[in-house]
Design a protein around this motif. Structure first.
Motif, PDB file in Angstrom:
ATOM      1  N   PRO A  90      30.228   8.925  13.187  1.00 53.08           N
ATOM      2  CA  PRO A  90      30.469  10.298  12.743  1.00 53.08           C
ATOM      3  C   PRO A  90      30.821  10.325  11.254  1.00 53.08           C
ATOM      4  O   PRO A  90      31.400   9.383  10.729  1.00 53.08           O
ATOM      5  CB  PRO A  90      31.674  10.752  13.586  1.00 53.08           C
ATOM      6  N   ASP A  92      32.598  12.785   8.203  1.00 59.03           N
ATOM      7  CA  ASP A  92      33.367  13.972   7.820  1.00 59.03           C
ATOM      8  C   ASP A  92      33.139  14.241   6.337  1.00 59.03           C
ATOM      9  O   ASP A  92      33.224  13.319   5.512  1.00 59.03           O
ATOM     10  CB  ASP A  92      34.863  13.770   8.071  1.00 59.03           C
ATOM     11  N   THR A  93      32.849  15.495   5.994  1.00 59.78           N
ATOM     12  CA  THR A  93      32.671  15.894   4.601  1.00 59.78           C
ATOM     13  C   THR A  93      33.741  16.911   4.231  1.00 59.78           C
ATOM     14  O   THR A  93      33.951  17.883   4.952  1.00 59.78           O
ATOM     15  CB  THR A  93      31.275  16.494   4.365  1.00 59.78           C
ATOM     16  N   TYR A  94      34.411  16.665   3.117  1.00 56.70           N
ATOM     17  CA  TYR A  94      35.473  17.549   2.638  1.00 56.70           C
ATOM     18  C   TYR A  94      35.067  18.112   1.279  1.00 56.70           C
ATOM     19  O   TYR A  94      34.887  17.370   0.313  1.00 56.70           O
ATOM     20  CB  TYR A  94      36.793  16.780   2.521  1.00 56.70           C
ATOM     21  N   ILE A 106      44.261  11.879   4.244  1.00 58.46           N
ATOM     22  CA  ILE A 106      43.049  11.577   5.014  1.00 58.46           C
ATOM     23  C   ILE A 106      42.322  10.392   4.397  1.00 58.46           C
ATOM     24  O   ILE A 106      41.881   9.471   5.112  1.00 58.46           O
ATOM     25  CB  ILE A 106      42.129  12.815   5.061  1.00 58.46           C
ATOM     26  N   CYS A 216      32.777  16.675  -3.580  1.00 64.10           N
ATOM     27  CA  CYS A 216      32.976  16.418  -2.151  1.00 64.10           C
ATOM     28  C   CYS A 216      33.442  14.992  -1.919  1.00 64.10           C
ATOM     29  O   CYS A 216      33.166  14.105  -2.732  1.00 64.10           O
ATOM     30  CB  CYS A 216      31.666  16.602  -1.366  1.00 64.10           C
ATOM     31  N   HIS A 218      33.001  12.226   1.251  1.00 60.80           N
ATOM     32  CA  HIS A 218      32.341  11.943   2.520  1.00 60.80           C
ATOM     33  C   HIS A 218      32.967  10.687   3.125  1.00 60.80           C
ATOM     34  O   HIS A 218      33.088   9.668   2.443  1.00 60.80           O
ATOM     35  CB  HIS A 218      30.843  11.704   2.326  1.00 60.80           C
ATOM     36  N   CYS A 220      32.521   8.047   6.235  1.00 61.92           N
ATOM     37  CA  CYS A 220      31.706   7.529   7.342  1.00 61.92           C
ATOM     38  C   CYS A 220      32.591   6.625   8.196  1.00 61.92           C
ATOM     39  O   CYS A 220      33.060   5.581   7.737  1.00 61.92           O
ATOM     40  CB  CYS A 220      30.519   6.750   6.791  1.00 61.92           C
ATOM     41  N   LYS A 221      32.819   7.028   9.448  1.00 61.12           N
ATOM     42  CA  LYS A 221      33.785   6.342  10.300  1.00 61.12           C
ATOM     43  C   LYS A 221      33.166   5.146  11.026  1.00 61.12           C
ATOM     44  O   LYS A 221      33.223   5.028  12.248  1.00 61.12           O
ATOM     45  CB  LYS A 221      34.380   7.330  11.302  1.00 61.12           C
TER      46      LYS A 221
END
Length: 251
Positions: A90, A92-94, A106, A216, A218, A220-221
Motif C-alpha cells: 500500500p 500513502d500520499t500526503y 508519520i 507531496c 509518498h 510505500c509500506k
C-alpha cells in the motif's frame, strides 16, 4: 525478472503489480532509437551502460510502456505510480497543502519501519522557479527521505524537527537553513545527527521548510517481514472492480 540472463530468443518476461496483483508481462527485444544522418542510432529513452551493458532498465521501461499503452503515455508520472507497479505494498500520499500537523511523526514512524519514503516538487502555475533554483532545489523531481532528527533549542527550549533528504543525482543540494554549510549547526548538533559536509546530494532541512518547498510525501509500506494479500470488490458496471491490498506482519 524470471530469468536474469539476456535471452537469445528475443523475449523477456517480468512480473509487475497491476492493481495490487502480480502480473507477468512479456516484451520483445526491440527498443526505439533516434536516427540522425551520418551518425550511429542512439537509444531514445533508457540507455545502456557502456561498462556493464546492463539491459534491465531498458526492459523494465518497455514493460512500463506496454502496460500504459505506449512510450508517449509514460512521459509524466509520480513516485506512487512506480511503487504500485514495482511492489504489492500500500502507498500513502500526503499533500503538503493540506494539514501536515502529524506528518513529521508519520515520516518518523515510517522511517523506523524501513518503508520507502519519497518527496517531490511538482511545478504548478504558482511555482516560484527562481526561488527554488536559488535554494538548490529542482522541480518535477523526486527526492528520497532517508532520516529524521529532533534537536533541542537551548535558547527557546523548543524542538527543532529536521528531515534528512537525498537527491539521487548526488548533486544539487538544499542551500537554506540546516544545509551542509548553515551557521545553525553547532558542534553538538553535528555530532548528534552525524553531519557530513560533502557534495553527495544528501542534506538536512527543517520540517517547516520541507512542507513549504516540497509538494507531496509518498510512503510505500514495503517490508520484507510483511505478507501482502489483494482482494477484489465489485463497485459497479462502469468500474467493475477495485482492489484493496492488505499487509500482514509475519511474526
Amino acid at each position: 525478472f524470471h530469468d536474469q540472463k539476456v535471452s537469445n530468443k528475443g523475449a523477456f518476461e517480468g512480473t509487475v503489480y497491476l492493481h495490487g496483483e502480480p502480473t507477468p508481462i512479456v516484451v520483445d527485444d526491440f527498443f526505439p532509437v533516434i536516427e540522425k544522418q551520418g551518425e550511429e542510432p542512439q537509444l531514445a529513452f533508457a540507455g545502456l551502460n557502456d561498462q556493464t551493458f546492463n539491459v534491465w532498465p531498458m526492459v523494465l521501461e518497455k514493460i512500463w510502456a506496454k502496460v500504459n499503452g505506449s512510450y508517449e503515455d509514460i512521459v509524466n508520472g509520480n513516485c506512487a505510480d512506480a511503487f504500485e507497479f514495482l511492489t504489492p505494498a500500500p502507498i500513502d500520499t500526503y499533500h503538503h497543502n493540506a494539514d501536515t500537523s502529524k506528518l513529521f511523526d508519520i515520516i518518523q514512524e515510517a522511517d523506523s519501519k524501513n518503508y520507502i519514503i519519497v518527496a517531490d516538487i511538482t511545478e504548478t502555475a504558482n511555482t516560484n522557479l527562481d526561488n527554488l533554483s536559488k535554494m538548490g532545489l529542482i522541480t518535477n523531481h523526486a527526492y528520497s527521505v532517508i532520516g529524521t532528527a529532533t534537536l533541542r533549542d537551548d535558547d527557546s527550549k523548543n524542538q527543532i524537527r529536521l528531515v534528512k533528504i537525498k537527491n539521487i543525482w548526488g548533486t544539487n543540494e538544499w542551500m537554506g537553513d540546516w544545509s551542509d554549510g548553515s551557521r545553525l549547526w553547532t558542534e553538538e548538533y553535528k555530532r548528534k545527527v552525524g553531519l557530513v559536509k560533502k557534495e553527495d546530494g544528501i542534506f538536512w532541512m527543517s520540517f517547516e521548510d520541507f512542507v513549504k518547498f516540497y509538494s507531496c510525501t509518498h510512503i510505500c509500506k514495503i517490508n520484507d517481514t510483511y505478507k501482502f494479500i489483494s482482494q477484489k470488490f465489485k463497485v459497479g458496471k462502469e468500474q467493475p472492480f477495485t482492489v484493496m491490498v492488505k499487509q500482514i506482519m509475519i511474526k
